[in-house]
Design an enzyme around this catalytic site. Structure first.
Site, PDB file in Angstrom:
ATOM      1  CB  THR A 165      29.324  35.200  36.379  1.00 41.10           C
ATOM      2  OG1 THR A 165      30.251  36.246  36.653  1.00 41.10           O
ATOM      3  CG2 THR A 165      28.033  35.814  35.863  1.00 41.10           C
ATOM      4  CG  HIS A 215      32.081  36.776  41.196  1.00 44.94           C
ATOM      5  ND1 HIS A 215      33.206  37.522  40.867  1.00 44.94           N
ATOM      6  CD2 HIS A 215      31.483  36.493  40.014  1.00 44.94           C
ATOM      7  CE1 HIS A 215      33.288  37.660  39.558  1.00 44.94           C
ATOM      8  NE2 HIS A 215      32.243  37.063  39.011  1.00 44.94           N
TER       9      HIS A 215
END
Length: 679
Positions: A291, A467
């Site tokens: 992240t 992601h």
């Protein structure tokens, strides 16, 4: 020694429970927490056993006890003020830290603090009695074999602790996304040593850096620059920028159905809206920083690190030229982040200041009654709770919302997650669609409020997945749900699943549509800046504008692999970009193209690493940009400051609250999600 060690272990455990918030989950983490102070305490205090004479040995043990207690207590006081642990950098730069401490440290003390020092007082009395011969102790030295055995025991315990920690949190030391994780798993002493080693490594690299290191970087970025498409340049100039971070959200969720029901009906409608520029071949490019890597690429246009997280390893000191500062200096934007977890997670409370974020609303700014699950406040509560702060920001604003509910292992409950799960037998895969649907409902509610409050019409929305949500190890189970054969699944299929959503939704713009060009997270910042009418040519960015005719469609993965429309290169194997079949580029006549793209990928990654690891932006001042001064930003009492600014500006105030006749817009937020899946 054992008595002193036991007492220090006891007060460390006391601090863990009463003064630190370590986010314990499950019996294994509690066991590790109770175990981790034992190893380092026995190792450090065991030094006493190697000193033959009793009096010097006792003085040494006392000094070690005082030093360890001092480290523990300084961290307790620091944590009460900053919800973070003391680092070597914060000690060396105490003047910067002290600026943020409100009032005297005495105000941070609590009654139970006496227990942290009580054993020291007793030990001092005993030590003085021994030194002045009021107490006679056996002066026979400890056998060397016993001292060595005690050291070996401490190493063994630490090895067991580290093994259990790695099993519960893989890549603990490599990724290090929150300092509290090191403390929780390995203990405060281990964290101090770890931080010291990392600081020394970083300092050594930076000490030898100079402005000459920028030459190759500037040459690459200037050559790699892609001029904006004139038809799209500045189409969102002056609008609020609302960034919505879709945690662990992959592209295949868009349009997916379970039992005939759309997983993400609202996001589906956005992607197919003519007011949206949506990208269906957009890949995440994160490494171990996950992240935080995504945030770094979108904010700065530079890659994450080859190992670990740039935010946690370098973010406290690095000079950045990121989106918040660029927009503030170029077009007078106000900036803010809304996040339902603690501010120290991924070191955001420090990095955001260096990026130039004026406001950061972390968990402490939301209602204590808000529901939490997994990694923070549930998304519906996060977005609903944000508007009371958002409405007081001066417009235009650059506001980022970090959702977290759609995060592995995808916790659900019967109250909030009523969407049907998949039936693969893998709970992560099965629940992934349930938390994704919840996120979709959260966004629909948020957009309903934004329209009712008038914010929507004057904003551009940048929505992106950070992601993968399903890891490669679970992809074969996912394959069943995607209608593919798990037995023929290969690593190229894994790579193709790294697509995540990217949408620029621009109310009033009617020439949108789904874009098929390949791109990655490194390309987002120049794309956004050009849409806002800001040319990024003078900044050192490693991506190119996705909408530019000159856009480079080579997408680099952090490990050096890459994907293009023509082929995918993975660990030396090449796959056809259209069929997915493994090919020999020599036979297909693509060898030169593969090698050229491979060289470019390696060059971009290595130059980005050099820029960040050596902190080279401290030597580079582009035109019309002033270096960020992080000391200007304080994330306490932000609402009071913004409300005071509203009153000071009076009729000139541009906040939503002021535009609404000094009346709150919070009551415009819907309590229930509309069921039609439309905007």
């Amino acid at each position: 020694m054992l008595t002193v060690s036991f007492l220090f272990w006891a007060k460390t455990i006391l601090a863990y429970y009463l003064d630190f918030s370590l986010g314990l989950q499950g019996s294994i983490q509690y066991l590790i927490l109770w175990l981790n102070p034992i190893a380092t305490t026995l190792f450090i205090f065991g030094i006493f056993l190697y000193i033959k004479k009793i009096k010097p040995a006792l003085v040494t043990l006392f000094a070690l006890d005082v030093l360890n207690t001092l480290i523990l207590y300084l961290n307790i006081i620091f944590y009460r003020e900053f919800t973070d642990f003391v680092t070597i950098k914060s000690v060396l730069g105490f003047s910067k830290v002290s600026d943020g401490i409100s009032g005297s440290s005495f105000a941070l003390m609590k009654p139970h603090d006496a227990f942290y020092w009580l054993d020291i007082v007793v030990f001092l009395v005993v030590l003085l009695a021994v030194l002045f011969k009021k107490i006679n102790l056996d002066s026979k030295p400890v056998k060397k074999t016993f001292a060595i055995a005690m050291t070996c025991l401490s190493v063994l315990i630490f090895t067991v602790d580290l093994s259990m920690s790695e099993a519960d949190r893989p890549q603990l030391l490599q990724r290090t996304f929150d300092r509290s994780y090191i403390v929780k798993y390995l203990g405060l002493d281990a964290f101090t040593v770890y931080d010291g080693v990392k600081t020394a490594q970083t300092s050594s690299v930076r000490a030898h850096a100079s402005s000459n290191g920028l030459d190759d970087i500037k040459a690459y970025t200037q050559k790699h620059y892609a001029a904006p498409d004139p038809s799209k340049y500045g189409i969102a100039k002056g609008k609020n920028v609302i960034v919505i971070h879709l945690e662990s959200f992959q592209q295949f969720l868009i349009g997916m159905k379970v039992n005939g029901q759309e997983v993400t009906p609202f996001l589906n409608s956005l992607e197919n809206d003519k007011q949206t520029l949506a990208f269906d071949n957009f890949f995440h490019e994160v490494g171990q920083g996950k992240t935080s890597d995504a945030e770094n690429m979108l904010e700065t246009g530079t890659f994450g690190l080859p190992q670990g997280s740039l935010f946690t390893q370098l973010g406290s000191d690095n000079v950045f030229q990121g989106a918040p500062a660029i927009l503030q200096q170029q077009q007078n934007y106000t900036s803010a982040v809304f996040h339902g977890n603690v501010g120290s997670f991924w070191n955001r409370d420090h990095v955001y200041k260096n990026l130039g974020y004026q406001n950061f609303y972390d968990r402490s700014y939301f209602n204590k009654s808000d529901e939490t699950l997994g990694y923070g406040i549930l998304d519906k509560d996060l977005l609903r709770g944000s508007v009371s702060h958002l409405e007081h920001l001066q417009q235009p604003f650059y506001a980022k919302f970090l959702t977290v509910t759609n995060h592995t292992p995808y916790y659900t409950d019967d109250k909030n997650f009523d969407f049907p799960g998949l039936d693969t037998g893998n709970s992560k895969v099965d629940n992934y669609v349930k938390t994704a649907h919840y996120l979709d409902e959260s966004l629909q509610q948020f957009f309903t409020y934004l329209k009712a409050s008038g914010i929507y019409q004057n904003s551009i929305f940048m929505i992106y997945g950070d992601h993968f949500g399903i890891s490669d190890t679970d992809n074969k189970d996912l394959a069943k749900a995607l209608g593919k054969d798990p037995n023929t699944w290969n690593k190229n299929d894994d790579a193709q699943l790294q697509r995540v959503p990217l949408m620029f939704h621009i109310p009033g713009y009617q020439n949108g549509g789904i874009q098929h060009q390949y791109g990655g997270e490194i390309d987002v910042l120049p794309t956004l800046l050009h849409l806002l009418g800001i040319d990024d040519k003078s900044y050192l960015h490693f991506g190119t504008d996705l909408l530019s005719p000159q856009h480079d469609q080579v997408v680099a993965f952090r490990n050096g692999d890459f994907v293009t429309p023509s082929f995918t290169e993975l660990s030396g194997d090449t796959y056809n970009g259209q069929t997915g079949e493994k090919i020999d580029p020599k036979q297909t006549g693509q060898q030169a193209e593969v090698e050229q793209d491979q060289k470019q990928v390696k060059t971009a990654l290595s130059l980005s690493d050099k820029l960040n690891q050596e902190n080279l932006l401290r030597f580079y001042n582009p035109q019309n940009f002033t270096p960020v001064d992080p000391k200007k930003y304080n994330y306490k009492n932000q609402d009071e400051r913004n409300e005071k600014l509203e009153k000071t500006k009076g009729a000139a105030s541009t906040s939503v609250f002021s535009k609404n006749g000094n009346k709150t817009t919070v009551d415009l937020y819907p309590q229930d999600t509309p069921s039609n899946g439309q905007q």
